[in-house]
Design a protein around this motif. Structure first.
Motif, mmCIF file in Angstrom:
data_model
loop_
_atom_site.group_PDB
_atom_site.id
_atom_site.type_symbol
_atom_site.label_atom_id
_atom_site.label_comp_id
_atom_site.label_asym_id
_atom_site.label_seq_id
_atom_site.Cartn_x
_atom_site.Cartn_y
_atom_site.Cartn_z
ATOM 1 N N UNK A 1 0.858 -1.183 0.000
ATOM 2 C CA UNK A 1 0.000 0.000 0.000
ATOM 3 C C UNK A 1 0.894 1.234 0.000
ATOM 4 N N UNK A 2 0.605 2.173 -0.883
ATOM 5 C CA UNK A 2 1.276 3.470 -0.889
ATOM 6 C C UNK A 2 0.306 4.541 -0.401
ATOM 7 N N UNK A 3 0.780 5.370 0.501
ATOM 8 C CA UNK A 3 0.007 6.541 0.907
ATOM 9 C C UNK A 3 0.991 7.683 1.138
ATOM 10 N N UNK A 4 0.955 8.662 0.252
ATOM 11 C CA UNK A 4 1.872 9.793 0.387
ATOM 12 C C UNK A 4 3.312 9.341 0.403
ATOM 13 N N UNK A 5 4.023 9.688 1.487
ATOM 14 C CA UNK A 5 5.424 9.291 1.622
ATOM 15 C C UNK A 5 5.622 8.058 2.459
ATOM 16 N N UNK A 6 4.593 7.195 2.558
ATOM 17 C CA UNK A 6 4.685 5.961 3.356
ATOM 18 C C UNK A 6 4.358 4.754 2.491
ATOM 19 N N UNK A 7 4.956 3.616 2.832
ATOM 20 C CA UNK A 7 4.664 2.350 2.161
ATOM 21 C C UNK A 7 4.595 1.251 3.215
ATOM 22 N N UNK A 8 3.564 0.423 3.112
ATOM 23 C CA UNK A 8 3.441 -0.795 3.929
ATOM 24 C C UNK A 8 3.388 -1.964 2.955
ATOM 25 N N UNK B 1 7.890 -7.459 11.512
ATOM 26 C CA UNK B 1 7.856 -6.145 10.884
ATOM 27 C C UNK B 1 9.220 -5.476 10.950
ATOM 28 N N UNK B 2 9.643 -4.920 9.822
ATOM 29 C CA UNK B 2 10.767 -3.985 9.781
ATOM 30 C C UNK B 2 10.171 -2.591 9.678
ATOM 31 N N UNK B 3 10.418 -1.757 10.681
ATOM 32 C CA UNK B 3 9.924 -0.387 10.680
ATOM 33 C C UNK B 3 11.042 0.593 10.367
ATOM 34 N N UNK B 4 10.724 1.634 9.611
ATOM 35 C CA UNK B 4 11.707 2.654 9.242
ATOM 36 C C UNK B 4 10.950 3.941 8.908
ATOM 37 N N UNK B 5 11.687 4.981 8.535
ATOM 38 C CA UNK B 5 11.018 6.208 8.096
ATOM 39 C C UNK B 5 11.687 6.772 6.850
ATOM 40 N N UNK B 6 10.893 7.486 6.065
ATOM 41 C CA UNK B 6 11.327 7.947 4.743
ATOM 42 C C UNK B 6 11.757 9.401 4.720
ATOM 43 N N UNK B 7 11.469 10.164 5.773
ATOM 44 C CA UNK B 7 11.744 11.600 5.755
ATOM 45 C C UNK B 7 13.089 11.916 6.381
ATOM 46 N N UNK C 1 6.087 -16.752 9.888
ATOM 47 C CA UNK C 1 5.481 -15.453 10.131
ATOM 48 C C UNK C 1 5.147 -14.797 8.803
ATOM 49 N N UNK C 2 4.429 -13.687 8.868
ATOM 50 C CA UNK C 2 4.166 -12.864 7.686
ATOM 51 C C UNK C 2 5.130 -11.688 7.733
ATOM 52 N N UNK C 3 6.106 -11.630 6.824
ATOM 53 C CA UNK C 3 7.079 -10.536 6.852
ATOM 54 C C UNK C 3 6.469 -9.236 6.332
ATOM 55 N N UNK C 4 6.844 -8.126 6.962
ATOM 56 C CA UNK C 4 6.255 -6.818 6.669
ATOM 57 C C UNK C 4 7.352 -5.762 6.642
ATOM 58 N N UNK D 1 -0.431 1.539 9.807
ATOM 59 C CA UNK D 1 0.081 0.178 9.997
ATOM 60 C C UNK D 1 -0.980 -0.727 10.605
ATOM 61 N N UNK D 2 -1.618 -0.283 11.676
ATOM 62 C CA UNK D 2 -2.631 -1.110 12.321
ATOM 63 C C UNK D 2 -3.763 -1.460 11.374
ATOM 64 N N UNK D 3 -4.190 -0.493 10.570
ATOM 65 C CA UNK D 3 -5.258 -0.756 9.616
ATOM 66 C C UNK D 3 -4.881 -1.792 8.581
ATOM 67 N N UNK D 4 -3.658 -1.704 8.064
ATOM 68 C CA UNK D 4 -3.207 -2.660 7.052
ATOM 69 C C UNK D 4 -3.097 -4.065 7.641
ATOM 70 N N UNK D 5 -2.502 -4.185 8.823
ATOM 71 C CA UNK D 5 -2.357 -5.507 9.437
ATOM 72 C C UNK D 5 -3.713 -6.117 9.750
#
Length: 432
Positions: free
Chosen positions: A59-66, A82-88, A258-261, A283-287
């Motif tokens: 899913x793409x939303x603005x400057x985020x991707x899940x 889950x691997x969490x990171x930031x794009x900004x 597991x389900x990798x994210x 993130x919560x909505x997508x999961x």
């Protein structure tokens, strides 16, 4: 335990390409999506109904991707990794009325985003990039990746106190870049210029999210090319490593417990409170939708979240050879010594003992060394999306990253091997 990975310069070469092609969060997620598409992932829309089929989605939303990969045998209650990171990254962003100037100089009005090392933006050749919103409701990415703007520093002859008192910059007065000559400053000049650059008709752009970037490309440096210098490594280094790890795990077969994210958020540098930030519902909505699309119930969702682990991957501080006293005396992270495990008992990082064990197991499996970062007690500790992710979703979270110098500078520095070591550790983590 695997054989320790032999350094593959190809990964770091690709990171350099990724950094150069990602001057904004919008470009970064587009670059990540392109790599995932090549690995067999496909984009899904948040406004469409989702099915529970196997394989990779994003899913793409603005400057985020899940992005996530559902393997064979996955149940509705299967946990996520889950691997969490930031794009900004901190930078100079264009104001709503961008056209400015004085005394024969044409300038662009900018606002300070995040906490940049402001002096690092002086006397740099800057391009401009971002997202243009169009009359028809669509958007277009634009990237003028050539010398266009410059924030000129005041000559020492006009400020003799610099030598004795240091450089002092006023964010409003001293960081407005020049981009031409002339006394006739007309509203709309910058946007008209960017419409032309993007091949759009005049007057087509009705909104914009634009920012400046250094046009100097990433480069190896050092006697043996053992160092990497480049922009936006905080935190596109982690976004790139996470993308590579997810693509590798998805392509290695379906025997995954597991389900990798991959969750790469925007707006970490100013608090994460947005619809595309880690403190938002994305993130919560997508999961949850992934669980429900596979026939799951709220009970399945609760079970899946209870077994989920997130590695919050962000850059950390390597010991600085000129300022070693600013670091904890017993924790001196070094470049090319493996990824960092980041710890803070006041919960500025989310790591605890059980999380340390998860990361240690992943590094052992990958044959990757790791080291520990703790702040000097006399210095305030930064933070990440880790504590936010843990608190918002109730999932176990561990803070990690790569040791760098010059964090928040327009140009940062790390060991050339560390991005590759991080990607290997992340792959082992996703495999479970």
């Amino acid at each position: 335990m695997r054989t320790p990975p032999r350094f593959d310069r190809g990964h770091t070469d690709d990171l350099m390409t990724f950094l150069a092609s990602s001057p904004t969060p919008y470009h970064a997620v587009a670059s990540a999506a392109e790599r995932l598409e090549k690995a067999g992932f496909r984009q899904v829309s948040e406004t469409d109904a989702w099915d529970g089929s196997l394989g990779g989605r994003y899913v793409l939303r603005g400057g985020a991707i899940i992005a996530w990969y559902v393997p064979k045998g996955a149940h509705p209650h299967t946990p996520f990794r889950i691997i969490g990171a930031h794009t900004d990254s901190p930078n100079l962003r264009v104001k709503p009325r961008p056209d400015s100037g004085a005394h024969g100089w044409r300038q662009i009005a900018v606002e300070i985003y995040g906490g940049p090392l402001m002096n690092s933006w002086l006397d740099r050749d800057l391009g401009i990039a971002g997202r243009l919103s169009l009359r028809d409701g669509t958007s277009r990415l634009v990237n003028v990746d050539r010398p266009l703007l410059r924030v000129p520093q005041l000559a020492i002859h006009l400020d003799r106190t610099v030598s004795s008192e240091g450089l002092k910059l006023d964010k409003q007065r001293h960081l407005q870049p020049v981009w031409g000559l002339g006394d006739d400053v007309r509203d709309g000049d910058l946007i008209a210029f960017l419409e032309e650059e993007a091949g759009l008709p005049a007057g087509e752009v009705t909104g914009w999210d634009l920012m400046t970037h250094s046009v100097e490309p990433p480069a190896y440096l050092g006697r043996d090319n053992e160092l990497l210098a480049g922009p936006r490594m905080d935190n596109l280094l982690s976004v790139h490593a996470g993308t590579a790890a997810l693509a590798a795990v998805a392509g290695s077969g379906d025997d995954l417990p597991h389900i990798p994210v991959l969750a790469a958020f925007d707006h970490e540098e100013n608090g994460s409170q947005s619809d595309t930030g880690a403190d938002g519902p994305l993130l919560g909505g997508v999961l949850e939708r992934s669980v429900f699309a596979r026939g799951g119930s709220y009970e399945d969702r609760a079970r899946a979240f209870a077994g989920t682990v997130c590695l919050s991957s962000d850059t950390g501080h390597a010991v600085h050879p000129n300022y070693a006293e600013r670091h904890d005396p017993t924790h001196h992270p070094r470049a090319d010594a493996g990824p960092l495990l980041k710890v803070n008992v006041n919960n500025r990082y989310a790591t605890d003992g059980s999380g340390r064990a998860v990361f240690a197991a992943a590094c052992e499996k990958a044959g990757v060394p790791y080291q520990t970062f703790v702040s000097n007690n006399s210095m305030p500790c930064g933070t990440t999306i880790g504590p936010i992710t843990a608190a918002r979703h109730g999932i176990r979270t561990v803070d990690i990253g790569v040791a760098i110098l010059s964090m928040h500078s327009v140009r940062e520095l790390c060991g050339a091997k560390d991005p590759y070591l991080l990607a290997n550790a992340l792959s082992a983590f996703l495999e479970g």
